[in-house]
Each structure stands twice: as structure tokens, then as C-alpha cells.
Design a protein around this motif. Structure first.
Motif, short mmCIF file in Angstrom:
data_model
loop_
_atom_site.label_atom_id
_atom_site.label_comp_id
_atom_site.label_asym_id
_atom_site.label_seq_id
_atom_site.Cartn_x
_atom_site.Cartn_y
_atom_site.Cartn_z
N LEU A 154 -10.84 -18.36 -19.71
CA LEU A 154 -10.21 -18.91 -18.51
C LEU A 154 -11.17 -19.76 -17.69
CD1 LEU A 154 -8.02 -15.87 -17.42
CD2 LEU A 154 -7.20 -18.12 -18.16
N ASN A 155 -12.45 -19.48 -17.79
CA ASN A 155 -13.45 -20.24 -17.05
C ASN A 155 -13.80 -21.57 -17.72
OD1 ASN A 155 -14.52 -19.04 -14.50
ND2 ASN A 155 -14.69 -17.23 -15.80
N GLN A 156 -13.28 -21.80 -18.91
CA GLN A 156 -13.52 -23.07 -19.58
C GLN A 156 -12.74 -24.18 -18.89
OE1 GLN A 156 -15.81 -23.31 -22.26
NE2 GLN A 156 -16.12 -21.27 -21.37
N PRO A 157 -13.27 -25.41 -18.88
CA PRO A 157 -12.53 -26.52 -18.28
C PRO A 157 -11.23 -26.79 -19.02
CG PRO A 157 -14.43 -27.33 -19.51
CD PRO A 157 -14.57 -25.84 -19.45
N ASN A 158 -10.23 -27.24 -18.29
CA ASN A 158 -8.94 -27.52 -18.91
C ASN A 158 -9.02 -28.64 -19.93
OD1 ASN A 158 -7.14 -25.60 -18.08
ND2 ASN A 158 -6.25 -26.80 -16.42
N ASP A 159 -10.01 -29.51 -19.77
CA ASP A 159 -10.15 -30.61 -20.73
C ASP A 159 -11.18 -30.28 -21.83
OD1 ASP A 159 -12.41 -30.66 -19.19
OD2 ASP A 159 -12.32 -32.80 -18.70
N GLY A 160 -11.53 -28.99 -21.92
CA GLY A 160 -12.48 -28.56 -22.94
C GLY A 160 -11.88 -28.58 -24.33
N LYS A 161 -12.72 -28.47 -25.32
CA LYS A 161 -12.28 -28.50 -26.71
C LYS A 161 -11.76 -27.14 -27.16
CE LYS A 161 -15.39 -32.20 -28.22
NZ LYS A 161 -16.46 -32.59 -29.17
N TYR A 162 -10.73 -27.17 -27.98
CA TYR A 162 -10.15 -25.94 -28.51
C TYR A 162 -11.17 -25.16 -29.35
CZ TYR A 162 -7.11 -22.83 -31.19
OH TYR A 162 -6.54 -21.74 -31.78
N GLU A 163 -12.06 -25.89 -30.02
CA GLU A 163 -13.08 -25.26 -30.84
C GLU A 163 -13.94 -24.31 -30.02
OE1 GLU A 163 -11.51 -28.66 -32.88
OE2 GLU A 163 -12.36 -28.45 -30.87
N GLU A 164 -14.11 -24.58 -28.72
CA GLU A 164 -14.91 -23.71 -27.88
C GLU A 164 -14.18 -22.39 -27.64
OE1 GLU A 164 -18.14 -22.37 -25.62
OE2 GLU A 164 -17.90 -23.93 -27.14
N ILE A 165 -12.86 -22.44 -27.50
CA ILE A 165 -12.08 -21.21 -27.35
C ILE A 165 -12.20 -20.36 -28.62
CG2 ILE A 165 -9.73 -20.29 -27.14
CD1 ILE A 165 -9.11 -22.68 -25.31
N ILE A 166 -12.14 -21.01 -29.78
CA ILE A 166 -12.30 -20.30 -31.04
C ILE A 166 -13.69 -19.68 -31.13
CG2 ILE A 166 -12.47 -20.61 -33.55
CD1 ILE A 166 -9.63 -20.52 -32.50
N ARG A 167 -14.70 -20.40 -30.67
CA ARG A 167 -16.07 -19.87 -30.70
C ARG A 167 -16.18 -18.63 -29.82
NH1 ARG A 167 -20.39 -19.29 -27.98
NH2 ARG A 167 -19.48 -20.22 -26.10
N ILE A 168 -15.53 -18.66 -28.67
CA ILE A 168 -15.57 -17.52 -27.75
C ILE A 168 -14.83 -16.32 -28.35
CG2 ILE A 168 -14.81 -16.69 -25.47
CD1 ILE A 168 -15.10 -19.67 -24.55
N LEU A 169 -13.70 -16.56 -28.98
CA LEU A 169 -12.95 -15.46 -29.61
C LEU A 169 -13.81 -14.79 -30.68
CD1 LEU A 169 -9.39 -17.05 -29.94
CD2 LEU A 169 -10.05 -15.15 -28.44
N ASN A 170 -14.41 -15.59 -31.55
CA ASN A 170 -15.44 -15.10 -32.48
C ASN A 170 -15.02 -13.87 -33.27
OD1 ASN A 170 -17.95 -15.07 -33.74
ND2 ASN A 170 -18.80 -13.62 -32.26
N GLY A 171 -13.88 -13.95 -33.89
CA GLY A 171 -13.41 -12.87 -34.75
C GLY A 171 -12.33 -13.41 -35.65
N PRO A 172 -12.36 -13.15 -36.95
CA PRO A 172 -11.41 -13.77 -37.87
C PRO A 172 -9.95 -13.43 -37.59
CG PRO A 172 -12.65 -12.02 -38.98
CD PRO A 172 -13.31 -12.27 -37.66
N LYS A 173 -9.69 -12.19 -37.18
CA LYS A 173 -8.30 -11.80 -36.93
C LYS A 173 -7.75 -12.47 -35.67
CE LYS A 173 -5.34 -7.85 -35.83
NZ LYS A 173 -5.08 -8.26 -34.43
N ILE A 174 -8.53 -12.41 -34.58
CA ILE A 174 -8.01 -12.95 -33.32
C ILE A 174 -8.03 -14.47 -33.29
CG2 ILE A 174 -8.41 -10.88 -31.95
CD1 ILE A 174 -10.94 -12.08 -30.87
N THR A 175 -8.95 -15.11 -34.03
CA THR A 175 -8.91 -16.56 -34.09
C THR A 175 -7.70 -17.01 -34.91
OG1 THR A 175 -10.43 -16.55 -35.98
CG2 THR A 175 -11.39 -16.88 -33.82
N ALA A 176 -7.40 -16.29 -35.99
CA ALA A 176 -6.20 -16.62 -36.77
C ALA A 176 -4.95 -16.39 -35.95
CB ALA A 176 -6.16 -15.79 -38.05
N PHE A 177 -4.93 -15.32 -35.16
CA PHE A 177 -3.79 -15.02 -34.30
C PHE A 177 -3.57 -16.15 -33.30
CE2 PHE A 177 -2.02 -12.05 -30.83
CZ PHE A 177 -0.72 -12.23 -31.27
N CYS A 178 -4.66 -16.63 -32.70
CA CYS A 178 -4.57 -17.73 -31.75
C CYS A 178 -4.02 -18.98 -32.45
CB CYS A 178 -5.95 -18.01 -31.15
SG CYS A 178 -5.94 -19.18 -29.77
N ASN A 179 -4.53 -19.27 -33.64
CA ASN A 179 -4.05 -20.44 -34.39
C ASN A 179 -2.56 -20.33 -34.69
OD1 ASN A 179 -6.45 -21.91 -34.59
ND2 ASN A 179 -7.12 -20.80 -36.41
N CYS A 180 -2.11 -19.14 -35.08
CA CYS A 180 -0.70 -18.95 -35.41
C CYS A 180 0.19 -19.12 -34.17
CB CYS A 180 -0.48 -17.57 -36.03
SG CYS A 180 -1.14 -17.40 -37.70
#
Length: 210
Positions: free
Chosen positions: A109-135
Motif C-alpha cells: 500500500l505504501n508503493q506509489p500508484n504509478d509504480g511497477k507491478y513487478e515491485e508488488i510481485i517482488r514484495i509478495l515474494n512467494g510462488p503461491k501468493i504471486t500466482a494468486f495475485c496474477n490470477c
């Protein structure tokens, strides 16, 4: 080239067999599952003036061992409290999610709104939850948890007995892709792999009263 049924792995066959046991209601429910999740993320984003990627990231971060209903409640309470501007209040919320995952959601939530999605994936940093986010965001991916592992294996596993390493996760994903392709060819449908994963999960829950 699409494989014939005899050319599929036994594990892909287990996925297809579970799909065949799904009722019409379960097929419809499964096919709508991630679309509904997308609408929830979209509404949270719109109502709180954040990106849908951040909303989906928060939902995914709060998801481990969290019932879906509680997951959505947690995400809404955390986001709306964050938008009011007091992060201390966020940490004091009584949520169903793990505290460490709440911290991870707040970093998103503290990431800028114009930030890259890849940064959210980096923060999630887990195969299950990153796949969940992608889905949730309707990106091509398959969320592999111990339920998906159970279905792939053809027997019921508990979370403690399901140990999914990187190589096994990729094999399970590959078999879900093959099963989806075979089902679509056989039934003249256009299911996404995430649709099939959700349908067989819904069916699996009913069979084992999970």
C-alpha cells in the motif's frame, strides 16, 4: 500439439477425472471465481483511489491460511484504514491474516500508484501468493496450493503433507495446462488453466467436505 488422453501424464488424468466429477453449478462457480475476485479488487481500488494491482496485491498478501470471506474483509478493513492515514491503526486492527502478511500488505500500500507491478510481485515474494495475485488480475498463471497438489496427486493431502518445491510446482502447473488443453479440445470450450484449477478445487471441497 494437443496430447491424446493416453499421452497425458497420470497426474493430468487425475485433474481431468476430478473435473468430470464437478456438477454444473461447480463448473459455473469455478469459472466465475477469479472473475469475482477481480471485481472485488476493482471495487476496492476504485473506492479507495488506489490501483487494482495494489488491491490485488493486498488480497494476495493476506490470503495464506485465510478463508476467502475473511480474506476479503481483511483487505477492505486494512485498505480503508490505511487510506485514512494512520498506519498505527492498521497494525492494531484485529484481522484474520498473519501479522507478517499484514506488514507485507502495508508495504504494498505504501508503493506509489504509478509504480511497477513487478515491485508488488517482488514484495509478495512467494510462488503461491504471486500466482494468486496474477490470477486475480486475469494474468496467465495457476495458483498451486495443497488442494491443487492433492487433486494432481489423486489423493487427499493435508497442508502439512504437501511439500511443493520449485520443480514439483512447475510440473503440477504443466499438467494443469495439459489437462486444460485436453478439456477444451474435447468439450469445445475455452477454459483458462485458472478456471480449471478453480473448478476442480470447488469440486474437491464438496467431495471432502472441506
Amino acid at each position: 500439439m494437443t496430447l491424446s488422453f493416453s499421452q497425458l501424464s497420470p497426474n493430468a488424468g487425475h485433474i481431468i477425472a476430478k473435473f468430470a466429477l464437478a456438477t454444473t453449478q461447480e463448473v459455473v462457480e469455478g469459472q466465475q471465481w477469479y472473475r469475482t475476485a477481480y471485481e472485488i479488487a476493482s471495487r476496492l481500488a476504485r473506492n479507495n483511489n488506489i490501483t487494482i494491482e495494489k488491491a490485488a496485491g493486498v488480497i494476495a498478501a493476506l490470503s495464506p491460511n485465510n478463508y476467502w470471506h475473511n480474506n476479503c474483509l481483511d483487505a477492505e478493513r486494512l485498505i480503508t484504514t490505511f487510506i485514512k492515514g494512520d498506519q498505527k491503526d492498521c497494525m492494531n486492527l484485529k484481522l484474520f491474516a498473519y501479522p507478517k502478511m499484514v506488514e507485507k500488505a502495508l508495504i504494498i500500500l505504501n508503493q506509489p500508484n504509478d509504480g511497477k507491478y513487478e515491485e508488488i510481485i517482488r514484495i509478495l515474494n512467494g510462488p503461491k501468493i504471486t500466482a494468486f495475485c496474477n490470477c486475480i488480475l486475469e494474468k496467465t498463471d495457476i495458483c498451486i496450493d495443497f488442494h491443487a497438489h492433492s487433486i494432481w496427486l489423486g489423493e487427499r493431502l493435508t497442508s502439512k503433507k504437501s511439500n511443493i518445491g520449485k520443480r514439483l510446482r512447475e510440473q503440477i502447473k504443466s499438467d494443469y495446462l495439459d489437462a486444460t488443453e485436453w478439456i477444451n479440445l474435447e468439450m469445445n470450450t475455452n477454459y483458462l488453466p485458472s478456471d480449471i484449477q478453480a473448478v476442480v478445487w470447488v469440486c474437491h471441497k464438496r467431495i471432502y467436505n472441506i
